[in-house]
Design a protein around this motif. Structure first.
Motif, PDB file in Angstrom:
ATOM      1  N   LEU A 178      31.919  30.973  51.301  1.00 44.23           N
ATOM      2  CA  LEU A 178      32.170  31.978  52.595  1.00 44.23           C
ATOM      3  C   LEU A 178      33.492  32.803  51.974  1.00 44.23           C
ATOM      4  O   LEU A 178      33.379  34.059  52.832  1.00 44.23           O
ATOM      5  N   ASN A 179      34.168  32.406  51.477  1.00 45.24           N
ATOM      6  CA  ASN A 179      35.361  33.213  51.235  1.00 45.24           C
ATOM      7  C   ASN A 179      35.057  34.184  49.758  1.00 45.24           C
ATOM      8  O   ASN A 179      35.958  34.781  49.827  1.00 45.24           O
ATOM      9  N   LYS A 180      34.251  33.859  48.947  1.00 42.88           N
ATOM     10  CA  LYS A 180      33.946  34.463  47.763  1.00 42.88           C
ATOM     11  C   LYS A 180      33.844  36.137  47.967  1.00 42.88           C
ATOM     12  O   LYS A 180      34.533  36.775  47.417  1.00 42.88           O
ATOM     13  N   PRO A 181      33.173  36.470  48.977  1.00 38.84           N
ATOM     14  CA  PRO A 181      33.169  37.979  49.314  1.00 38.84           C
ATOM     15  C   PRO A 181      34.382  38.666  49.701  1.00 38.84           C
ATOM     16  O   PRO A 181      34.403  39.757  49.638  1.00 38.84           O
ATOM     17  N   PHE A 182      35.289  37.918  50.195  1.00 40.22           N
ATOM     18  CA  PHE A 182      36.579  38.399  50.356  1.00 40.22           C
ATOM     19  C   PHE A 182      37.467  38.835  49.339  1.00 40.22           C
ATOM     20  O   PHE A 182      38.479  39.719  49.716  1.00 40.22           O
ATOM     21  N   TYR A 183      37.344  38.257  48.060  1.00 40.47           N
ATOM     22  CA  TYR A 183      38.256  38.240  47.221  1.00 40.47           C
ATOM     23  C   TYR A 183      38.528  39.730  46.680  1.00 40.47           C
ATOM     24  O   TYR A 183      39.480  40.136  46.511  1.00 40.47           O
ATOM     25  N   TRP A 221      41.240  44.830  46.363  1.00 36.77           N
ATOM     26  CA  TRP A 221      41.461  46.289  46.690  1.00 36.77           C
ATOM     27  C   TRP A 221      42.469  46.685  47.362  1.00 36.77           C
ATOM     28  O   TRP A 221      43.278  47.765  47.229  1.00 36.77           O
ATOM     29  N   TYR A 222      42.808  45.779  48.354  1.00 37.05           N
ATOM     30  CA  TYR A 222      43.914  46.275  49.501  1.00 37.05           C
ATOM     31  C   TYR A 222      45.514  45.840  48.684  1.00 37.05           C
ATOM     32  O   TYR A 222      46.162  46.492  48.940  1.00 37.05           O
ATOM     33  N   LEU A 223      45.416  44.529  47.780  1.00 38.27           N
ATOM     34  CA  LEU A 223      46.528  44.256  47.280  1.00 38.27           C
ATOM     35  C   LEU A 223      46.889  45.034  46.174  1.00 38.27           C
ATOM     36  O   LEU A 223      48.009  45.288  45.852  1.00 38.27           O
ATOM     37  N   GLY A 272      44.591  47.620  44.549  1.00 37.28           N
ATOM     38  CA  GLY A 272      44.061  49.075  44.686  1.00 37.28           C
ATOM     39  C   GLY A 272      43.422  49.337  43.262  1.00 37.28           C
ATOM     40  O   GLY A 272      42.943  50.560  43.117  1.00 37.28           O
ATOM     41  N   ASN A 273      43.313  48.410  42.401  1.00 40.17           N
ATOM     42  CA  ASN A 273      42.481  48.526  41.096  1.00 40.17           C
ATOM     43  C   ASN A 273      41.667  47.505  40.752  1.00 40.17           C
ATOM     44  O   ASN A 273      42.175  46.409  41.238  1.00 40.17           O
ATOM     45  N   GLY A 274      40.799  47.713  39.960  1.00 40.79           N
ATOM     46  CA  GLY A 274      40.212  46.586  39.534  1.00 40.79           C
ATOM     47  C   GLY A 274      38.822  45.960  40.353  1.00 40.79           C
ATOM     48  O   GLY A 274      38.490  44.853  40.202  1.00 40.79           O
ATOM     49  N   VAL A 275      38.675  46.679  41.418  1.00 35.79           N
ATOM     50  CA  VAL A 275      37.818  46.070  42.430  1.00 35.79           C
ATOM     51  C   VAL A 275      36.315  45.950  41.864  1.00 35.79           C
ATOM     52  O   VAL A 275      35.941  44.789  42.277  1.00 35.79           O
ATOM     53  N   VAL A 276      35.972  46.907  40.999  1.00 29.48           N
ATOM     54  CA  VAL A 276      34.466  46.494  40.513  1.00 29.48           C
ATOM     55  C   VAL A 276      34.466  45.473  39.596  1.00 29.48           C
ATOM     56  O   VAL A 276      33.584  44.634  39.541  1.00 29.48           O
ATOM     57  N   ALA A 277      35.691  45.024  38.757  1.00 28.15           N
ATOM     58  CA  ALA A 277      35.795  44.163  38.007  1.00 28.15           C
ATOM     59  C   ALA A 277      35.781  42.770  38.913  1.00 28.15           C
ATOM     60  O   ALA A 277      35.091  41.838  38.644  1.00 28.15           O
ATOM     61  N   SER A 278      36.254  42.855  39.850  1.00 28.45           N
ATOM     62  CA  SER A 278      36.546  41.694  40.878  1.00 28.45           C
ATOM     63  C   SER A 278      35.290  41.330  41.506  1.00 28.45           C
ATOM     64  O   SER A 278      35.118  40.323  42.074  1.00 28.45           O
ATOM     65  N   LEU A 279      34.261  42.143  41.505  1.00 31.43           N
ATOM     66  CA  LEU A 279      32.825  41.906  42.069  1.00 31.43           C
ATOM     67  C   LEU A 279      32.300  40.826  41.092  1.00 31.43           C
ATOM     68  O   LEU A 279      31.513  39.955  41.503  1.00 31.43           O
ATOM     69  N   GLY A 280      32.854  40.630  39.888  1.00 29.85           N
ATOM     70  CA  GLY A 280      32.307  39.660  39.232  1.00 29.85           C
ATOM     71  C   GLY A 280      32.363  38.287  39.693  1.00 29.85           C
ATOM     72  O   GLY A 280      31.916  37.082  39.288  1.00 29.85           O
ATOM     73  N   THR A 281      33.394  38.039  40.530  1.00 28.98           N
ATOM     74  CA  THR A 281      33.760  36.711  41.019  1.00 28.98           C
ATOM     75  C   THR A 281      32.620  36.350  42.121  1.00 28.98           C
ATOM     76  O   THR A 281      32.545  35.024  42.369  1.00 28.98           O
ATOM     77  N   LEU A 282      31.809  37.203  42.288  1.00 28.61           N
ATOM     78  CA  LEU A 282      30.849  36.854  43.412  1.00 28.61           C
ATOM     79  C   LEU A 282      29.605  36.065  42.619  1.00 28.61           C
ATOM     80  O   LEU A 282      28.805  35.864  43.279  1.00 28.61           O
ATOM     81  N   LEU A 283      29.647  36.256  41.272  1.00 29.95           N
ATOM     82  CA  LEU A 283      28.441  35.676  40.387  1.00 29.95           C
ATOM     83  C   LEU A 283      28.287  34.411  40.892  1.00 29.95           C
ATOM     84  O   LEU A 283      27.053  33.727  40.974  1.00 29.95           O
ATOM     85  N   SER A 284      29.060  33.682  41.059  1.00 35.52           N
ATOM     86  CA  SER A 284      29.222  32.064  41.288  1.00 35.52           C
ATOM     87  C   SER A 284      28.756  31.674  42.616  1.00 35.52           C
ATOM     88  O   SER A 284      28.520  30.622  43.159  1.00 35.52           O
TER      89      SER A 284
END
Length: 174
Positions: free
Chosen positions: A24-29, A34-36, A38-50
């Motif tokens: 449930l916390n995965k989608p917030f990463y 993005w908030y903290l 400001g860059n790499g948001v698209v890359a951080s979407l990869g964390t949702l794969l698991s």
């Protein structure tokens, strides 16, 4: 024969709760990135794969509690390895290996000590691999961005470790 949640041992119930909290916390990463950062948001979407793998653990527990208790630190370990490759060691993602080791320490019954030992060795071996052979990250961050990511991950890991400890408090391991 399947078991419902009420028939599961308390260690497996803790595993299920922790898997749900992680999933449930995965989608917030990516939102935090993005908030903290400001860059790499698209890359951080990869964390949702698991996320689907963590979601499978509660369903797996109904068929095999031991398999679910093995799956949580195993999936966490592989997820940590992937995220370390994605963000790099300097991002602090390797700190999640500590949570994986803590799960190994708390998720097994006394008669499952060989599973526990094997999982401990596996998590440690993946950590050593990560430290020595992970290579260049898939996404390049600036030094200030890495410092922010490290702080984010350190806080997230400390929170996860505290939650794991609180959830396992008083759980009997027979």
């Amino acid at each position: 024969m399947s078991q419902n949640r009420n028939q599961l041992d308390s260690t497996t119930q803790a595993t299920i709760t922790i898997a749900w909290v992680i999933m449930l916390n995965k989608p917030f990463y990516p939102v935090y990135v993005w908030y903290l950062v400001g860059n790499g948001v698209v890359a951080s979407l990869g964390t949702l794969l698991s996320a689907p793998l963590f979601l499978a653990i509660p369903f797996l527990a109904r068929r095999s509690p031991l398999t679910a208790r093995i799956a949580l630190p195993l999936i966490g370990t592989l997820d940590t390895l992937f995220e370390t490759k994605l963000f790099g060691s300097a991002s602090g993602t390797e700190l999640y290996f500590a949570a994986c080791i803590m799960l190994v320490a708390l998720s097994f019954q006394a008669h499952e000590k060989w599973w526990q030992r094997g999982m401990a060795v596996l998590v440690f071996a993946v950590f050593v691999f990560s430290r020595n052979f992970i290579g260049v990250p898939l996404y390049v961050w600036s030094a200030p961005e890495l410092a922010t990511l490290f702080n984010l991950n350190a806080f997230a890991v400390a929170s996860l470790l505290a939650f794991i400890a609180l959830r396992h408090a008083g759980v009997a391991r027979t």
